[in-house]
Structures are given as C-alpha cells and as structure tokens.
Design a protein around this motif. Sequence first.
Motif, PDB file in Angstrom:
ATOM      1  N   SER A 109       0.842  -1.212   0.000  1.00 37.91           N
ATOM      2  CA  SER A 109       0.000   0.000   0.000  1.00 37.91           C
ATOM      3  C   SER A 109       0.867   1.248   0.000  1.00 37.91           C
ATOM      4  CB  SER A 109      -0.988   0.000   1.172  1.00 37.91           C
ATOM      5  OG  SER A 109      -0.339  -0.078   2.416  1.00 37.91           O
ATOM      6  N   SER A 110       2.080   1.139   0.557  1.00 38.35           N
ATOM      7  CA  SER A 110       2.938   2.332   0.629  1.00 38.35           C
ATOM      8  C   SER A 110       4.040   2.375  -0.430  1.00 38.35           C
ATOM      9  CB  SER A 110       3.552   2.448   2.034  1.00 38.35           C
ATOM     10  OG  SER A 110       4.246   1.282   2.386  1.00 38.35           O
ATOM     11  N   ALA A 111       4.037   1.436  -1.366  1.00 43.12           N
ATOM     12  CA  ALA A 111       5.127   1.387  -2.362  1.00 43.12           C
ATOM     13  C   ALA A 111       5.180   2.661  -3.216  1.00 43.12           C
ATOM     14  CB  ALA A 111       4.963   0.160  -3.259  1.00 43.12           C
ATOM     15  N   ASP A 112       4.009   3.195  -3.582  1.00 40.17           N
ATOM     16  CA  ASP A 112       4.009   4.409  -4.423  1.00 40.17           C
ATOM     17  C   ASP A 112       4.461   5.626  -3.618  1.00 40.17           C
ATOM     18  OD1 ASP A 112       2.832   3.205  -6.919  1.00 40.17           O
ATOM     19  OD2 ASP A 112       1.277   2.691  -5.466  1.00 40.17           O
ATOM     20  N   ILE A 113       4.123   5.615  -2.328  1.00 42.25           N
ATOM     21  CA  ILE A 113       4.566   6.707  -1.441  1.00 42.25           C
ATOM     22  C   ILE A 113       6.089   6.665  -1.297  1.00 42.25           C
ATOM     23  CG2 ILE A 113       4.413   7.620   0.920  1.00 42.25           C
ATOM     24  CD1 ILE A 113       1.610   6.122   1.066  1.00 42.25           C
ATOM     25  N   LEU A 114       6.614   5.469  -1.092  1.00 40.94           N
ATOM     26  CA  LEU A 114       8.075   5.326  -0.937  1.00 40.94           C
ATOM     27  C   LEU A 114       8.806   5.710  -2.218  1.00 40.94           C
ATOM     28  CD1 LEU A 114       8.122   1.975   1.075  1.00 40.94           C
ATOM     29  CD2 LEU A 114       8.818   4.224   1.937  1.00 40.94           C
ATOM     30  N   ALA A 115       8.243   5.316  -3.362  1.00 43.71           N
ATOM     31  CA  ALA A 115       8.868   5.676  -4.645  1.00 43.71           C
ATOM     32  C   ALA A 115       8.904   7.193  -4.797  1.00 43.71           C
ATOM     33  CB  ALA A 115       8.110   5.023  -5.798  1.00 43.71           C
ATOM     34  N   ALA A 116       7.778   7.845  -4.491  1.00 41.28           N
ATOM     35  CA  ALA A 116       7.718   9.309  -4.616  1.00 41.28           C
ATOM     36  C   ALA A 116       8.726   9.964  -3.683  1.00 41.28           C
ATOM     37  CB  ALA A 116       6.299   9.800  -4.304  1.00 41.28           C
ATOM     38  N   LEU A 117       8.776   9.487  -2.439  1.00 42.69           N
ATOM     39  CA  LEU A 117       9.685  10.102  -1.468  1.00 42.69           C
ATOM     40  C   LEU A 117      11.139   9.933  -1.900  1.00 42.69           C
ATOM     41  CD1 LEU A 117       8.004   9.041   1.900  1.00 42.69           C
ATOM     42  CD2 LEU A 117       8.556  11.391   1.227  1.00 42.69           C
ATOM     43  N   TYR A 118      11.563   8.695  -2.119  1.00 44.73           N
ATOM     44  CA  TYR A 118      12.993   8.458  -2.352  1.00 44.73           C
ATOM     45  C   TYR A 118      13.466   8.887  -3.740  1.00 44.73           C
ATOM     46  CZ  TYR A 118      13.986   6.457   2.129  1.00 44.73           C
ATOM     47  OH  TYR A 118      14.185   6.315   3.479  1.00 44.73           O
ATOM     48  N   PHE A 119      12.537   8.924  -4.717  1.00 44.31           N
ATOM     49  CA  PHE A 119      12.991   9.217  -6.072  1.00 44.31           C
ATOM     50  C   PHE A 119      12.523  10.567  -6.595  1.00 44.31           C
ATOM     51  CE2 PHE A 119      14.049   4.930  -5.489  1.00 44.31           C
ATOM     52  CZ  PHE A 119      15.179   4.724  -6.276  1.00 44.31           C
ATOM     53  N   SER A 120      11.903  11.374  -5.719  1.00 42.43           N
ATOM     54  CA  SER A 120      11.545  12.717  -6.163  1.00 42.43           C
ATOM     55  C   SER A 120      11.682  13.753  -5.060  1.00 42.43           C
ATOM     56  CB  SER A 120      10.098  12.716  -6.696  1.00 42.43           C
ATOM     57  OG  SER A 120       9.735  13.990  -7.138  1.00 42.43           O
ATOM     58  N   VAL A 121      11.372  13.368  -3.835  1.00 45.88           N
ATOM     59  CA  VAL A 121      11.165  14.376  -2.799  1.00 45.88           C
ATOM     60  C   VAL A 121      12.358  14.534  -1.859  1.00 45.88           C
ATOM     61  CG1 VAL A 121       9.685  15.028  -0.859  1.00 45.88           C
ATOM     62  CG2 VAL A 121       8.662  13.962  -2.878  1.00 45.88           C
ATOM     63  N   LEU A 122      12.810  13.430  -1.304  1.00 47.64           N
ATOM     64  CA  LEU A 122      13.817  13.509  -0.235  1.00 47.64           C
ATOM     65  C   LEU A 122      15.163  13.981  -0.753  1.00 47.64           C
ATOM     66  CD1 LEU A 122      13.195  10.134   1.672  1.00 47.64           C
ATOM     67  CD2 LEU A 122      12.652  12.436   2.491  1.00 47.64           C
ATOM     68  N   ASN A 123      15.735  14.905  -0.013  1.00 45.59           N
ATOM     69  CA  ASN A 123      17.108  15.312  -0.294  1.00 45.59           C
ATOM     70  C   ASN A 123      18.040  14.404   0.520  1.00 45.59           C
ATOM     71  OD1 ASN A 123      19.466  16.706  -0.899  1.00 45.59           O
ATOM     72  ND2 ASN A 123      19.135  18.211   0.730  1.00 45.59           N
ATOM     73  N   VAL A 124      18.325  13.221  -0.054  1.00 43.90           N
ATOM     74  CA  VAL A 124      19.233  12.280   0.604  1.00 43.90           C
ATOM     75  C   VAL A 124      20.246  11.784  -0.426  1.00 43.90           C
ATOM     76  CG1 VAL A 124      17.668  11.476   2.432  1.00 43.90           C
ATOM     77  CG2 VAL A 124      17.624  10.349   0.193  1.00 43.90           C
ATOM     78  N   ASP A 125      21.437  11.490   0.054  1.00 37.11           N
ATOM     79  CA  ASP A 125      22.498  11.015  -0.823  1.00 37.11           C
ATOM     80  C   ASP A 125      23.004   9.689  -0.263  1.00 37.11           C
ATOM     81  OD1 ASP A 125      24.801  10.485  -2.204  1.00 37.11           O
ATOM     82  OD2 ASP A 125      25.750  12.436  -1.831  1.00 37.11           O
ATOM     83  N   PRO A 126      22.780   8.595  -0.998  1.00 37.97           N
ATOM     84  CA  PRO A 126      23.194   7.285  -0.481  1.00 37.97           C
ATOM     85  C   PRO A 126      24.693   7.197  -0.200  1.00 37.97           C
ATOM     86  CG  PRO A 126      22.297   7.093  -2.713  1.00 37.97           C
ATOM     87  CD  PRO A 126      22.099   8.522  -2.296  1.00 37.97           C
ATOM     88  N   GLN A 127      25.461   8.070  -0.848  1.00 35.93           N
ATOM     89  CA  GLN A 127      26.906   8.070  -0.586  1.00 35.93           C
ATOM     90  C   GLN A 127      27.240   8.796   0.712  1.00 35.93           C
ATOM     91  OE1 GLN A 127      28.729   6.249  -2.630  1.00 35.93           O
ATOM     92  NE2 GLN A 127      26.891   5.930  -3.859  1.00 35.93           N
ATOM     93  N   ARG A 128      26.297   9.616   1.182  1.00 39.79           N
ATOM     94  CA  ARG A 128      26.538  10.372   2.422  1.00 39.79           C
ATOM     95  C   ARG A 128      25.316  10.245   3.334  1.00 39.79           C
ATOM     96  NH1 ARG A 128      27.722  16.269   1.306  1.00 39.79           N
ATOM     97  NH2 ARG A 128      28.672  16.170   3.378  1.00 39.79           N
ATOM     98  N   PRO A 129      25.081   9.026   3.822  1.00 38.34           N
ATOM     99  CA  PRO A 129      23.840   8.809   4.593  1.00 38.34           C
ATOM    100  C   PRO A 129      23.780   9.606   5.887  1.00 38.34           C
ATOM    101  CG  PRO A 129      25.247   6.839   4.646  1.00 38.34           C
ATOM    102  CD  PRO A 129      25.871   7.796   3.667  1.00 38.34           C
ATOM    103  N   ASP A 130      24.930  10.086   6.369  1.00 34.29           N
ATOM    104  CA  ASP A 130      24.924  10.848   7.626  1.00 34.29           C
ATOM    105  C   ASP A 130      25.081  12.349   7.413  1.00 34.29           C
ATOM    106  OD1 ASP A 130      24.560   8.603   9.189  1.00 34.29           O
ATOM    107  OD2 ASP A 130      26.703   8.127   9.138  1.00 34.29           O
ATOM    108  N   ASP A 131      24.923  12.822   6.192  1.00 28.90           N
ATOM    109  CA  ASP A 131      25.010  14.257   5.925  1.00 28.90           C
ATOM    110  C   ASP A 131      24.045  15.013   6.850  1.00 28.90           C
ATOM    111  OD1 ASP A 131      24.930  16.804   4.967  1.00 28.90           O
ATOM    112  OD2 ASP A 131      24.589  16.246   2.866  1.00 28.90           O
ATOM    113  N   PRO A 132      24.558  15.916   7.681  1.00 35.29           N
ATOM    114  CA  PRO A 132      23.661  16.595   8.630  1.00 35.29           C
ATOM    115  C   PRO A 132      22.563  17.408   7.946  1.00 35.29           C
ATOM    116  CG  PRO A 132      25.982  17.282   8.939  1.00 35.29           C
ATOM    117  CD  PRO A 132      25.954  16.323   7.780  1.00 35.29           C
TER     118      PRO A 132
END
Length: 280
Positions: free
Chosen positions: A40-63
């Motif tokens: 039920s949350s797969a589309d939400i997760l796709a939207a978050l991780y692939f459009s919304v969140l400012n996260v960098d897998p190479q720097r998971p602890d970036d403050p």
Amino acid sequence: MTVLQEQEGDTLDAVAARIRSHVVDMCAGPEGGHLGGAFSSADILAALYFSVLNVDPQRPDDPARDRFLLSKGHAAVGLYAALAEKGFFSVGELTGYGRPGSRLMGHPVRAVPGVEMPTGSLGHGLALGCGFALADRYAARDARTFVLLGDGELQEGSVWEAAIAAASLRLDRLVAVVDRNGLQLTGETEGIAPMEPMAERWRSFGWAVRDVDGHDPDGLADHLDAAPWEPGRPSVLIARTVKGQGLPFLAGSSASHYVNLSPRAHARAVRALHTRETTG
Ligand SMILES: Cc1ncc(C[n+]2csc(CCOP(=O)(O)OP(=O)(O)O)c2C)c(N)n1
Ligand SMILES: [Mg+2]
C-alpha cells in the motif's frame, strides 16, 4: 561497493513496480514479511525516495539531509526495497533478508544504511519526527522530516500527543503521511475505531491537510514537494491506498497483512506483477 540502482529516465511507477517485486521476493524467504502495508505504501516510498527527499546514499549521515521515518516499521520490506533501489546498499543484499547474520530484519534498525531510527513499536515515529524537526530548527538547517504512519497506528494516543506538540511548536518542516488503507492487523479500521472524517481531525489539531490518491506517485510527489502548504503549520498527507495493491488475490484483504509466500504463491505473485506491468 555500493551498487547504484537508480536508472536514467526511470518513472516513479517503474520504481514502485520494482519495490513491489523485491517485496514479493523477500516475503518468499524464511522470515515472510508484511507485504500488505509495504504494497500500500510502495508508491509513497517511490515518490519520497525518487523525487522528494534530499538524501544522498553516498553520504547517509550528511547533517543537512532530509529525514524519513517509517513509523509503521512492520513495513520494513518496502523500506529495504526503496533504500536498495536508491543505492544505500546493493539490491543483492535483499536476498539475505530475515536470514541469520543479515542486518535486514523484520523491523528496521540503525545498522541499515539510510534507516534513521529503529521502529516497529507503533505510535512513536511522529514524536521522533518532532525531535528531528526541532533539531533542524535549532541548527538553522532547512531540511524536512517525513514520517509515514499506518492508519491503524493512529489509534495510538502518542500519535496525537505528537500532533499537538508539532502544531504548537509550529513545526512546518515536519510532514506526516498516513497510509490510509482502511485495514489494520485484524480487520477494518472504521469497524474497530472509526477515524473519519480523518482530514477534519488533523485540521482540528492545527495541521495543514491534503487528502489524495495514494497510488499516484507523481501526484504524491507534487504534494510532498510543495510542503509546507501553510506557513507555521505541519503538513499531513492522507494517502488513500489499498492494502496489498498490485496483487489481485490479496489486495484489499487483511490476509495481505503478513505473508510467507510458498513457492507456488510466489510464482503466482510474480506473474500478477508482470501482468500488471505489461498491461498497465
Ligand atoms: C505498539 C504496537 N502494538 C501492536 C503492534 C502489532 N502490530 C503490528 S502491525 C499492526 C497493525 C497496524 O495497522 P496499520 O497501522 O493500519 O498498518 P498497515 O495497514 O499499513 O499495515 C499491529 C497491531 C505493534 N507493532 N506495535
Ligand atoms: Mg492500515
């Protein structure tokens, strides 16, 4: 070495389809998994991780990163699939899910790159989110914190304590998403503890509210990208979903909540996902 899975020209629908496919494979392993709430949350997760969140897998602890908390921690298989697709760890690691020695357990822990907090005991994610949002404010960072809640989880009183705190602290960098699939462990949420009109409830707690289709990842991304929707107010997106969405023989049923797929059921699920992808 981290294997980057992000593919150029990927649509959010394609990412969500891959998340569902990984979840089906994990749920055929020895541990089984909470497929219904992950689907039920797969589309939400796709939207978050692939459009919304400012996260960098190479720097998971970036403050300066945005934070995502899976308050409904039982849907860990969905989170693992999204994190692997994003490149926080290799997709190959997903095959170890639930096996001795793997860091990918039934509920997420901090040892998994990209996991911000261990979750699984329902009712705590929103309060944690308040803490992260407050810390960002004190540090003068303009990052945002997103928290994904289950609709059954909303029966936990601690969720509403956090909702009161967020509104009174004017935490407008905090965004909650409710996976409104209408089902909890043992049946229909409205039969067990009615929550409608849900939008009004949140509004009366001082939140900015949007009530939307939870299976339209592009639409979800647009709404989430635009938060905060009202200055000084935290935002909550009520995402109308179907538990087990994507598998006709489980969708909309409590039976999807936790499954341990037999080889035959796994093959059937793979076929169903494939048919969905090729016929739209
Ligand atoms: C405090 C707490 N009580 C009970 C559980 C057991 N439990 C796990 S999932 C679940 C149902 C959750 O329903 P919902 O929040 O609607 O999640 P979803 O439908 O998205 O799977 C329950 C009761 C738990 N994890 N934590
Ligand atoms: Mg639910």
